[in-house]
Design an enzyme around this catalytic site. Structure first.
Site, mmCIF file in Angstrom:
data_model
loop_
_atom_site.group_PDB
_atom_site.id
_atom_site.type_symbol
_atom_site.label_atom_id
_atom_site.label_comp_id
_atom_site.label_asym_id
_atom_site.label_seq_id
_atom_site.Cartn_x
_atom_site.Cartn_y
_atom_site.Cartn_z
ATOM 1 N N HIS A 54 29.633 -32.543 33.180
ATOM 2 C CA HIS A 54 30.209 -33.224 34.342
ATOM 3 C C HIS A 54 30.763 -34.573 33.900
ATOM 4 O O HIS A 54 30.307 -35.156 32.907
ATOM 5 C CB HIS A 54 29.139 -33.453 35.414
ATOM 6 C CG HIS A 54 28.691 -32.205 36.096
ATOM 7 N ND1 HIS A 54 27.972 -32.227 37.267
ATOM 8 C CD2 HIS A 54 28.854 -30.895 35.775
ATOM 9 C CE1 HIS A 54 27.717 -30.987 37.650
ATOM 10 N NE2 HIS A 54 28.235 -30.159 36.755
ATOM 11 N N GLU A 56 30.352 -37.532 35.038
ATOM 12 C CA GLU A 56 29.345 -38.589 34.955
ATOM 13 C C GLU A 56 28.526 -38.497 33.675
ATOM 14 O O GLU A 56 28.246 -39.509 33.020
ATOM 15 C CB GLU A 56 28.375 -38.530 36.143
ATOM 16 C CG GLU A 56 29.033 -38.608 37.495
ATOM 17 C CD GLU A 56 29.303 -37.235 38.103
ATOM 18 O OE1 GLU A 56 29.919 -36.378 37.433
ATOM 19 O OE2 GLU A 56 28.919 -37.029 39.260
ATOM 20 N N CYS A 84 25.918 -34.999 41.631
ATOM 21 C CA CYS A 84 24.957 -33.949 41.932
ATOM 22 C C CYS A 84 23.557 -34.435 41.497
ATOM 23 O O CYS A 84 23.405 -35.527 40.949
ATOM 24 C CB CYS A 84 25.330 -32.662 41.193
ATOM 25 S SG CYS A 84 25.126 -32.765 39.391
ATOM 26 N N CYS A 87 23.323 -35.163 37.672
ATOM 27 C CA CYS A 87 23.935 -36.447 37.333
ATOM 28 C C CYS A 87 23.135 -37.601 37.918
ATOM 29 O O CYS A 87 23.002 -38.656 37.296
ATOM 30 C CB CYS A 87 25.386 -36.481 37.801
ATOM 31 S SG CYS A 87 26.424 -35.284 36.926
#
Length: 146
Positions: A54, A56, A84, A87
């Site tokens: 992801h 992040e 999410c 993260c």
């Protein structure tokens, strides 16, 4: 002001646009320390065949390498979509000082699952360039459905 939340979120949106163009879910992230961008990333789960890739996560790894520290206490994360839970956990462990996001994620955002996952010393700002962030996501998913 040059170093506004909108300024840095615009750069995160540029990263999200790269993801969009590469067929990735269009999420972009930027980490800023003392008004300087120290990391930029976008979702690369398809490209890297890695569910943890992801924006992040990639930005946190890059920022930690740049600073030579696993803690990002004096840094702000700008991300186009609410993080999410995965993260959120990484944000907790890296001790980011501040998190700023554009679009909220009602289905998979950390707030729905565990709103206290973010480090208690971290501050949160959301809704920055929300319409732009949401529009990019809506455009991406509408293309998938056609």
């Amino acid at each position: 002001m040059l170093f506004s939340d909108e300024y840095f979120m615009q750069i995160a949106l540029q990263q999200a646009t790269i993801a969009y163009e590469e067929g990735e879910i269009p999420v972009g992230a930027v980490i800023v320390c003392q008004h300087q961008i120290i990391a930029k990333a976008y979702n690369q789960t398809e490209k890297l065949n890695d569910v943890t890739a992801h924006a992040e996560m990639l930005a946190i790894t890059s920022a930690a390498q740049t600073l030579g520290s696993k803690y990002l206490k004096d840094c702000t994360l700008y991300v186009t979509l609410e993080p999410c839970v995965m993260c959120g956990g990484a944000i907790f462990w890296s001790q980011l000082n501040r998190i700023v996001w554009g679009a909220s994620d009602e289905k998979r955002g950390f707030k729905k699952v565990n709103p206290s996952i973010i480090h208690p010393k971290s501050t949160i700002t959301f809704g920055v360039l929300q319409d732009d962030c949401e529009q990019l996501l809506k455009s991406f998913f509408s293309q998938l459905r056609t």
